[in-house]
Design an enzyme around this catalytic site. Sequence first.
Site, short mmCIF file in Angstrom:
data_model
loop_
_atom_site.label_atom_id
_atom_site.label_comp_id
_atom_site.label_asym_id
_atom_site.label_seq_id
_atom_site.Cartn_x
_atom_site.Cartn_y
_atom_site.Cartn_z
CG ASP A 1 -6.92 -3.11 -3.74
OD1 ASP A 1 -7.60 -2.10 -3.51
OD2 ASP A 1 -5.69 -3.16 -3.47
CG HIS B 1 -5.56 -2.04 -0.11
ND1 HIS B 1 -4.68 -2.02 -1.18
CD2 HIS B 1 -5.02 -1.23 0.83
CE1 HIS B 1 -3.68 -1.21 -0.91
NE2 HIS B 1 -3.84 -0.72 0.31
CB SER C 1 -0.95 -0.04 1.20
OG SER C 1 -1.91 0.97 1.14
#
Length: 423
Positions: free
Chosen positions: A352, A384, A195
Amino acid sequence: MPPMAALVRALLVVAALLALPPGSRSGDAGNLHPVVLVPGYASNQLEAMLTAAYEPSAPACAVSAAAEQGWFQLWPNHTAMHDASQVPCFADQMSVVYDAGADDYRNTDGVATRVPFFGSPRALIGWDPLVRQLEAMGYREGATLFAAPYDFRYAVAPPGHPSAVGDRYFRDLGRLIRRATRLNQGRPPVVVAHSFGCALTYQFLLARPLPWRRRYVRHVVLLGSALGGFAAAGMDFGLPNVARPTMVRLARSEQSALWRLPTPLVFGDRPLAVAGTATYTARNVSAFLEAIGFAEAVRPYVTRVLPMWEELPAPMVPVTSVIGIGVRTPETYVFGADGLRGEPAVVYGDGDGDINLVSLVAVEEWSQVEGQDLKVLRLPGVHHTGYITVDFAVKSVIAEIAEAGRTIESTGNLAFEQKCTDH
């Protein structure tokens, strides 16, 4: 479990085991390339200490401040999660300030912060499933397994702009990578980022000379990278029933919040927010910030964020990008005719769940760059947070780490896409 799904899952496990370097299946870490984990936003601990300059914003904060002695855990803040009276205190202590005169971000007056356990996966939040799998492969904390937590409220800045916290993190990350290499007979690490950690890792690589990257970075595995930003709304820090103005003030204070905005390079003219006759895209984010009453963010956004994302040059180290697809992801927010007020209708697209597909696949442009090794692994249905928590996704990531750590000669420009269509 359907027979095909069971077969695919079994094959993933076998692939991970077969990809391990010789000797590592029995727990012998002697031939492993080390691994350095770089977490995503809010995925590691923060500690704080209050000084005499701290001015409580509410009576309850004065009481708690008097009780605090020395360093305490600021994030995750379980006290604020269970005691609503402590939410304003948390928001005050967690917020940062953009000092326009210094052109840099800093903590609120009277609040000192630090990142505990730098170098150790003990600092990470939510990474246990992946860490346990690595340990089963033979990785050991402090020897072959490391982590690089950071103060996720901050980011870095382009040349010519100060970034005290971000620059210090990059120095610490560089030292950790070199240390991991030295402890493993010169074998450079596989860097695994998730991320927001992907964005930091990418900018870290670009800030290092190419010979340094090729000497000290074996491979980079990006999990849910958002190198073009994303359109999803911000997090609520797990605090129930928080007054919206409090959460907005906290979210807007952070330097990293501006980094998460969609970039013109990747999102182009895609509508991000619509209010009456006004349409906001990545090309007029400044107008959007002014429209929501956040005009003070325009200067740091234009001078400290945009210049870092005008291009996406290939990092010129081998990269595996693991992305989730097929999950409903916010794409456009549609407000009423009275402007950016109230709860918008949300138009969803692919991604996602947090990161839009257009941002997840931005790295695929690197496949056209001579000498850049790139592999893209698409995992249908993976959210995610699932890259490091969902069983089949974790096994897929482990297999990629194991493959990246194998001692093989570079094959030059390798760019291909793999899809796991049944899990």
